[in-house]
Design a protein around this motif. Structure first.
Motif, PDB file in Angstrom:
ATOM      1  N   ASN A  13      39.341  43.320  29.848  1.00 31.92           N
ATOM      2  CA  ASN A  13      40.680  43.324  30.278  1.00 31.92           C
ATOM      3  C   ASN A  13      41.450  42.525  28.955  1.00 31.92           C
ATOM      4  N   SER A  14      40.928  41.666  28.557  1.00 29.25           N
ATOM      5  CA  SER A  14      41.441  40.559  27.520  1.00 29.25           C
ATOM      6  C   SER A  14      41.343  41.739  26.185  1.00 29.25           C
ATOM      7  N   LEU A  15      40.637  42.519  25.799  1.00 30.57           N
ATOM      8  CA  LEU A  15      40.777  43.562  24.968  1.00 30.57           C
ATOM      9  C   LEU A  15      41.821  44.411  25.029  1.00 30.57           C
ATOM     10  N   PHE A  51      42.276  35.204  25.964  1.00 28.21           N
ATOM     11  CA  PHE A  51      40.903  34.962  26.703  1.00 28.21           C
ATOM     12  C   PHE A  51      40.997  35.299  28.199  1.00 28.21           C
ATOM     13  N   PRO A  52      40.051  35.272  28.835  1.00 28.89           N
ATOM     14  CA  PRO A  52      40.153  35.464  30.532  1.00 28.89           C
ATOM     15  C   PRO A  52      40.035  33.960  30.992  1.00 28.89           C
ATOM     16  N   VAL A  53      40.705  33.721  31.909  1.00 28.09           N
ATOM     17  CA  VAL A  53      40.618  32.558  32.757  1.00 28.09           C
ATOM     18  C   VAL A  53      39.508  32.158  33.562  1.00 28.09           C
ATOM     19  N   TYR A  54      38.730  31.285  33.086  1.00 30.69           N
ATOM     20  CA  TYR A  54      37.430  30.869  34.006  1.00 30.69           C
ATOM     21  C   TYR A  54      37.853  29.738  34.693  1.00 30.69           C
ATOM     22  N   PHE A  55      37.433  29.652  36.057  1.00 28.63           N
ATOM     23  CA  PHE A  55      37.873  28.428  36.829  1.00 28.63           C
ATOM     24  C   PHE A  55      38.827  27.688  36.165  1.00 28.63           C
ATOM     25  N   GLY A  56      40.307  28.068  36.109  1.00 31.36           N
ATOM     26  CA  GLY A  56      41.410  27.498  35.873  1.00 31.36           C
ATOM     27  C   GLY A  56      41.504  27.035  34.547  1.00 31.36           C
ATOM     28  N   GLY A  57      40.683  27.500  33.559  1.00 28.18           N
ATOM     29  CA  GLY A  57      40.971  27.206  32.179  1.00 28.18           C
ATOM     30  C   GLY A  57      40.096  28.071  31.085  1.00 28.18           C
ATOM     31  N   ASN A  82      44.609  35.762  30.620  1.00 25.88           N
ATOM     32  CA  ASN A  82      44.443  36.850  31.412  1.00 25.88           C
ATOM     33  C   ASN A  82      43.791  36.610  32.657  1.00 25.88           C
ATOM     34  N   CYS A  83      44.285  36.576  33.717  1.00 26.48           N
ATOM     35  CA  CYS A  83      43.589  36.042  34.907  1.00 26.48           C
ATOM     36  C   CYS A  83      43.823  36.945  36.007  1.00 26.48           C
ATOM     37  N   GLY A  84      42.954  36.845  36.851  1.00 25.36           N
ATOM     38  CA  GLY A  84      42.790  37.620  38.100  1.00 25.36           C
ATOM     39  C   GLY A  84      43.628  36.980  39.541  1.00 25.36           C
ATOM     40  N   GLY A  85      44.084  35.768  39.078  1.00 22.20           N
ATOM     41  CA  GLY A  85      45.096  35.309  40.289  1.00 22.20           C
ATOM     42  C   GLY A  85      45.791  34.014  39.792  1.00 22.20           C
ATOM     43  N   ALA A  86      45.294  32.980  39.129  1.00 20.89           N
ATOM     44  CA  ALA A  86      45.975  31.888  38.842  1.00 20.89           C
ATOM     45  C   ALA A  86      45.551  31.210  37.237  1.00 20.89           C
ATOM     46  N   SER A  87      46.452  30.943  36.579  1.00 19.15           N
ATOM     47  CA  SER A  87      45.800  30.649  35.252  1.00 19.15           C
ATOM     48  C   SER A  87      45.730  29.240  35.061  1.00 19.15           C
ATOM     49  N   LEU A 112      48.546  39.028  34.886  1.00 23.64           N
ATOM     50  CA  LEU A 112      47.253  39.142  35.876  1.00 23.64           C
ATOM     51  C   LEU A 112      46.692  40.556  35.967  1.00 23.64           C
ATOM     52  N   MET A 113      45.432  40.615  35.732  1.00 28.34           N
ATOM     53  CA  MET A 113      44.765  41.729  35.525  1.00 28.34           C
ATOM     54  C   MET A 113      43.566  42.057  36.689  1.00 28.34           C
ATOM     55  N   PRO A 114      42.939  42.827  36.729  1.00 27.47           N
ATOM     56  CA  PRO A 114      41.729  43.101  37.905  1.00 27.47           C
ATOM     57  C   PRO A 114      40.792  42.210  37.776  1.00 27.47           C
ATOM     58  N   GLU A 115      40.387  41.831  38.850  1.00 26.00           N
ATOM     59  CA  GLU A 115      39.174  40.655  39.196  1.00 26.00           C
ATOM     60  C   GLU A 115      37.904  41.084  38.615  1.00 26.00           C
ATOM     61  N   ASN A 116      37.267  40.311  37.762  1.00 24.23           N
ATOM     62  CA  ASN A 116      35.917  40.727  37.543  1.00 24.23           C
ATOM     63  C   ASN A 116      34.847  39.926  38.005  1.00 24.23           C
ATOM     64  N   PHE A 117      35.295  38.825  38.633  1.00 24.75           N
ATOM     65  CA  PHE A 117      34.256  37.897  39.140  1.00 24.75           C
ATOM     66  C   PHE A 117      33.515  37.956  40.482  1.00 24.75           C
ATOM     67  N   ILE A 118      32.788  39.232  40.242  1.00 24.13           N
ATOM     68  CA  ILE A 118      32.200  39.885  41.477  1.00 24.13           C
ATOM     69  C   ILE A 118      31.251  38.933  42.272  1.00 24.13           C
ATOM     70  N   ALA A 173      33.721  21.134  34.093  1.00 24.34           N
ATOM     71  CA  ALA A 173      32.125  21.242  34.859  1.00 24.34           C
ATOM     72  C   ALA A 173      31.713  22.553  34.973  1.00 24.34           C
ATOM     73  N   PHE A 174      32.267  23.717  35.005  1.00 17.91           N
ATOM     74  CA  PHE A 174      31.972  25.033  34.948  1.00 17.91           C
ATOM     75  C   PHE A 174      31.378  25.344  33.489  1.00 17.91           C
ATOM     76  N   CYS A 175      32.157  24.920  32.425  1.00 20.24           N
ATOM     77  CA  CYS A 175      31.793  25.276  31.080  1.00 20.24           C
ATOM     78  C   CYS A 175      30.412  24.323  30.792  1.00 20.24           C
ATOM     79  N   CYS A 222      30.485  35.795  31.625  1.00 18.97           N
ATOM     80  CA  CYS A 222      31.524  36.678  31.305  1.00 18.97           C
ATOM     81  C   CYS A 222      31.437  37.906  32.304  1.00 18.97           C
ATOM     82  N   MET A 223      30.441  38.077  32.913  1.00 23.84           N
ATOM     83  CA  MET A 223      30.258  39.252  33.881  1.00 23.84           C
ATOM     84  C   MET A 223      29.902  40.691  33.255  1.00 23.84           C
ATOM     85  N   GLY A 224      29.778  40.713  31.935  1.00 23.07           N
ATOM     86  CA  GLY A 224      29.708  41.942  31.280  1.00 23.07           C
ATOM     87  C   GLY A 224      28.462  42.566  31.587  1.00 23.07           C
TER      88      GLY A 224
HETATM   89  C1  LIG Z   1      33.243  32.925  35.523  1.00 25.36           C
HETATM   90  C2  LIG Z   1      34.604  33.465  36.028  1.00 25.36           C
HETATM   91  C3  LIG Z   1      35.690  32.669  36.400  1.00 25.36           C
HETATM   92  C4  LIG Z   1      36.849  33.117  36.729  1.00 25.36           C
HETATM   93  N1  LIG Z   1      37.711  32.271  37.148  1.00 25.36           N
HETATM   94  C5  LIG Z   1      39.047  32.609  37.423  1.00 25.36           C
HETATM   95  C6  LIG Z   1      40.230  31.674  37.618  1.00 25.36           C
HETATM   96  O1  LIG Z   1      40.028  30.417  37.724  1.00 25.36           O
HETATM   97  N2  LIG Z   1      41.370  32.200  37.825  1.00 25.36           N
HETATM   98  C7  LIG Z   1      41.898  33.454  37.886  1.00 25.36           C
HETATM   99  O2  LIG Z   1      42.792  33.821  37.875  1.00 25.36           O
HETATM  100  N3  LIG Z   1      40.535  34.334  37.441  1.00 25.36           N
HETATM  101  C8  LIG Z   1      39.498  34.170  37.192  1.00 25.36           C
HETATM  102  N4  LIG Z   1      38.542  34.764  36.942  1.00 25.36           N
HETATM  103  C9  LIG Z   1      38.885  36.245  36.731  1.00 25.36           C
HETATM  104  C10 LIG Z   1      39.138  36.739  35.060  1.00 25.36           C
HETATM  105  O3  LIG Z   1      39.820  35.856  34.503  1.00 25.36           O
HETATM  106  C11 LIG Z   1      39.714  38.082  35.281  1.00 25.36           C
HETATM  107  O4  LIG Z   1      39.130  38.971  36.019  1.00 25.36           O
HETATM  108  C12 LIG Z   1      40.023  38.660  33.792  1.00 25.36           C
HETATM  109  O5  LIG Z   1      40.926  39.557  33.735  1.00 25.36           O
HETATM  110  C13 LIG Z   1      38.583  39.145  33.255  1.00 25.36           C
HETATM  111  O6  LIG Z   1      38.924  39.578  31.761  1.00 25.36           O
HETATM  112  P1  LIG Z   1      37.949  40.278  30.836  1.00 25.36           P
HETATM  113  O7  LIG Z   1      37.777  41.634  31.406  1.00 25.36           O
HETATM  114  O8  LIG Z   1      38.731  40.194  29.457  1.00 25.36           O
HETATM  115  O9  LIG Z   1      36.511  39.524  30.830  1.00 25.36           O
HETATM  116  C14 LIG Z   1      37.359  34.636  36.648  1.00 25.36           C
HETATM  117  C15 LIG Z   1      36.215  35.319  36.180  1.00 25.36           C
HETATM  118  C16 LIG Z   1      35.009  34.772  35.867  1.00 25.36           C
HETATM  119  C17 LIG Z   1      33.981  35.709  35.171  1.00 25.36           C
END
Ligand SMILES: Cc1cc2nc3c(=O)[nH]c(=O)nc-3n(C[C@H](O)[C@H](O)[C@H](O)COP(=O)(O)O)c2cc1C
Length: 254
Positions: A13-15, A51-57, A82-87, A112-118, A173-175, A222-224
């Protein structure tokens, strides 16, 4: 080179956002921070961070990249959350790193982009993903216009008020934990030894041994790997067994 965009991605998504903005700006290099430890040379007019948002940052790798980055000259600087819900505090964190270098984040945009945090969420429906991609294309156009004109843009810290206060400690904490969380990835006998998980891992955290992935505990989470596996042989504990996988269809990752 007039413009540079630094990105990190797990599932593409970021790419997509980085390449889309680069195309609109023209004369723009798109650089994966996992493969770059240089600086921003003098003469670059605009520099972006996507960058993708991870746990709010920020992801762990983006924290250390921004911390170590040297910026020569005085480029216009922008960030894309780049986030799935909130940045959360993502843009605030980038602003903080830049401020400590005597620079300003001139503009920041959540997209907002599709969620990848499965691990935690189901993949979005195909219809929802389609709408998000269409919205993202429109945003890429409007964002690129403001970046071209080097407009200053105030940005919102997305998420409700309590989330804004707790996002920074949660993200930190997540990092702190993410590198070792790969202990929970496991691979089943379905694995065909194709090596896609190894190749998509930009942190070089995966090697194939006897044609099966082994994780080295330098994980960005990163869920790759889990999403790229063509036979769903990779799981994270039991959390992902029933979840559909997601990879951005609009970019080439391998
Ligand atoms: C570990 C992890 C944590 C995440 N936390 C958030 C979050 O806090 N808020 C949010 O909106 N999206 C969150 N996401 C969703 C990603 O930011 C989102 O799907 C993003 O588009 C993925 O981008 P990418 O394809 O470039 O990796 C998270 C994803 C991962 C893998």
């Amino acid at each position: 080179m007039s413009n540079v965009i630094f990105y990190f991605t797990g599932t593409g998504n970021s790419l997509q956002l980085a390449q889309g903005i680069a195309e609109k700006l023209g004369d723009c290099e798109v650089i994966n921070i996992a493969k770059y430890n240089g600086d921003i040379p003098a003469g670059v007019e605009r520099t972006g961070f996507v960058f993708p948002v991870y746990f709010g940052g920020l992801p762990r790798i983006a924290h250390s990249f921004l911390n170590n980055l040297t910026i020569s000259g005085d480029p216009y600087l922008f960030g894309i959350a780049n986030c799935g819900g909130a940045s959360g505090v993502f843009l605030k964190q980038i602003g903080g790193y830049l401020r400590r270098k005597g620079k300003t984040l001139h503009a920041g945009y959540p997209v907002l982009m599709p969620e990848n945090f499965i691990l935690l969420y189901d993949r979005f429906s195909p219809d929802r993903e389609k709408v998000l991609f269409a919205d993202a294309e429109r945003k890429i156009t409007t964002i690129s216009e403001t970046i071209k004109e080097k407009k200053a843009q105030t940005f919102e810290h997305a998420g409700n008020v309590p989330f804004r206060y707790i996002a920074n400690p949660i993200n930190r904490a997540f990092c702190g934990l993410s590198a070792g969380l790969d202990r929970h990835f496991h691979v089943s006998d379905c694995c065909i030894g194709c090596g896609k998980c190894e190749r998509i891992c930009s942190g070089e955290n995966i090697t194939l041994r006897e044609r099966k992935p082994v994780w080295s505990h330098r994980c960005e989470m990163c869920m790759g790997c889990i999403n790229v596996c063509p036979v769903k042989a990779i799981d994270f504990g039991r959390l992902t067994q029933k979840r559909e996988r997601y990879l951005n269809p609009n970019v080439t990752l391998l």
